[in-house]
Design a protein around this motif. Structure first.
Motif, PDB file in Angstrom:
ATOM      1  N   ALA A 280       2.083   5.449  -3.563  1.00 27.94           N
ATOM      2  CA  ALA A 280       2.180   6.454  -4.871  1.00 27.94           C
ATOM      3  C   ALA A 280       2.771   5.851  -6.029  1.00 27.94           C
ATOM      4  CB  ALA A 280       2.219   7.763  -4.539  1.00 27.94           C
TER       5      ALA A 280
ATOM      6  N   ILE B 173      -3.535   6.687   5.103  1.00 25.77           N
ATOM      7  CA  ILE B 173      -2.487   6.474   6.113  1.00 25.77           C
ATOM      8  C   ILE B 173      -2.947   6.982   7.398  1.00 25.77           C
ATOM      9  CG2 ILE B 173       0.003   7.383   6.643  1.00 25.77           C
ATOM     10  CD1 ILE B 173      -0.061   5.828   3.919  1.00 25.77           C
TER      11      ILE B 173
ATOM     12  N   LYS C  68       3.509   6.965   1.946  1.00 30.36           N
ATOM     13  CA  LYS C  68       2.749   7.552   1.106  1.00 30.36           C
ATOM     14  C   LYS C  68       3.495   7.468  -0.236  1.00 30.36           C
ATOM     15  CE  LYS C  68       0.246  11.648   3.340  1.00 30.36           C
ATOM     16  NZ  LYS C  68       0.535  12.638   3.776  1.00 30.36           N
ATOM     17  N   ARG C  69       4.836   7.637  -0.195  1.00 37.20           N
ATOM     18  CA  ARG C  69       5.559   7.364  -1.443  1.00 37.20           C
ATOM     19  C   ARG C  69       5.526   6.180  -1.994  1.00 37.20           C
ATOM     20  NH1 ARG C  69      10.704   8.729   0.668  1.00 37.20           N
ATOM     21  NH2 ARG C  69       9.907  10.426   1.414  1.00 37.20           N
TER      22      ARG C  69
ATOM     23  N   ASN D 272       5.433   9.999   5.458  1.00 37.44           N
ATOM     24  CA  ASN D 272       5.790  10.228   3.874  1.00 37.44           C
ATOM     25  C   ASN D 272       6.329   9.111   3.138  1.00 37.44           C
ATOM     26  OD1 ASN D 272       5.327  12.804   4.646  1.00 37.44           O
ATOM     27  ND2 ASN D 272       7.519  13.292   5.516  1.00 37.44           N
TER      28      ASN D 272
ATOM     29  N   GLN E 124      -4.043   3.537  -4.214  1.00 38.72           N
ATOM     30  CA  GLN E 124      -4.564   4.276  -3.227  1.00 38.72           C
ATOM     31  C   GLN E 124      -4.689   3.882  -1.845  1.00 38.72           C
ATOM     32  OE1 GLN E 124      -7.902   6.588  -4.697  1.00 38.72           O
ATOM     33  NE2 GLN E 124      -6.377   8.037  -5.189  1.00 38.72           N
TER      34      GLN E 124
END
Ligand code: PRP
Length: 221
Positions: free
Chosen positions: A140, A148, A136-137, A133, A145
């Motif tokens: 982002a 993961i 990803k955060r 997470n 892009q």
């Protein structure tokens, strides 16, 4: 013997406090802070396979969990309080508990790291991490892009073996990166251990928990 269920927050019959901590490199520092405020386990924790330990305070017991599980036990109120790395809190999302204190122990950095000689990289990187997470955060927010790849440990092997281009992981001394020919590339967040408190338990056991928070605050200042 009482079960854990009987100790859940809101149980007016039980005002005992369960504090979740983790084995590993922060355990001794956590025990030192507890010792400063007069709380001592009644058995040796490090060498034991037990998971729950009584303390010299008959209303406080320690629960020894995997780092990633401390937030979960506190979120669900099985543990009233916990000492958890900010890395784990970020990954968990922080639902169901407050973070009233930075305990200033377990200091390290959440980093992106990669091979010293990365060569030419593709546009879309593969990032190996157990902090899915968080990674990803991070990407982002940068508008990048990536793919993961979830791992459970030994992240450093991923770039060496070609599984991933980079990793997102904790760096403390930097020894593990160096030993594997990797270098830190980007700082995601400075990390240390926080006291976390179940939101309902803070209300229902306020008279027990607030003095503990105050004492821990004094001991870590
Ligand atoms: C962490 C992390 C790195 C290492 C970094 O692993 O995943 O591998 O520590 O520390 P260093 O910069 O001091 O070398 P840990 O030993 O906590 O084990 P884990 O991966 O099983 O959580």
């Amino acid at each position: 013997m009482r079960t854990f269920k009987e100790h859940r927050p809101g149980d007016a019959m039980s005002q005992s406090i369960t504090l979740a901590i983790t084995k590993g490199r922060v355990l001794q520092e956590a025990l030192d802070i507890l010792d400063k405020i007069g709380i001592r386990p009644e058995e040796e924790i490090e060498s034991s396979r037990k998971m729950v330990f009584p303390t010299n305070r008959n209303d406080i017991r320690l629960m020894i969990l995997r780092g990633m599980d401390v937030t979960t036990y506190v979120e669900h109120g099985i543990a009233d309080l916990g000492m958890s790395g900010r890395d784990i809190i970020l990954e968990h999302g922080g639902n169901g508990f407050y973070e009233p204190l930075n305990l200033h122990i377990g200091q390290c950095n959440m980093m992106v790291a990669g091979l010293k000689d990365e060569g030419t990289l593709p546009n879309r990187l593969r990032i190996a991490t157990k902090f899915v997470n968080t990674a990803k955060r991070f990407y982002a927010e940068k508008g990048i892009q990536v793919d993961i790849i979830k791992l459970y440990g030994d992240m450093e092997l991923a770039p060496i073996s070609g599984l991933a281009h980079r990793i997102v992981d904790i760096v403390q001394t930097g020894n593990t990166l160096r030993a594997n020919g990797l270098v830190p590339l980007e700082l995601i967040e400075k990390i240390s251990t926080y006291l976390i408190v179940n939101k309902i338990a803070l209300k229902t056991k306020y008279d027990k928990i607030q003095p503990l928070i105050d004492a821990l605050g004094g001991a870590t200042r």
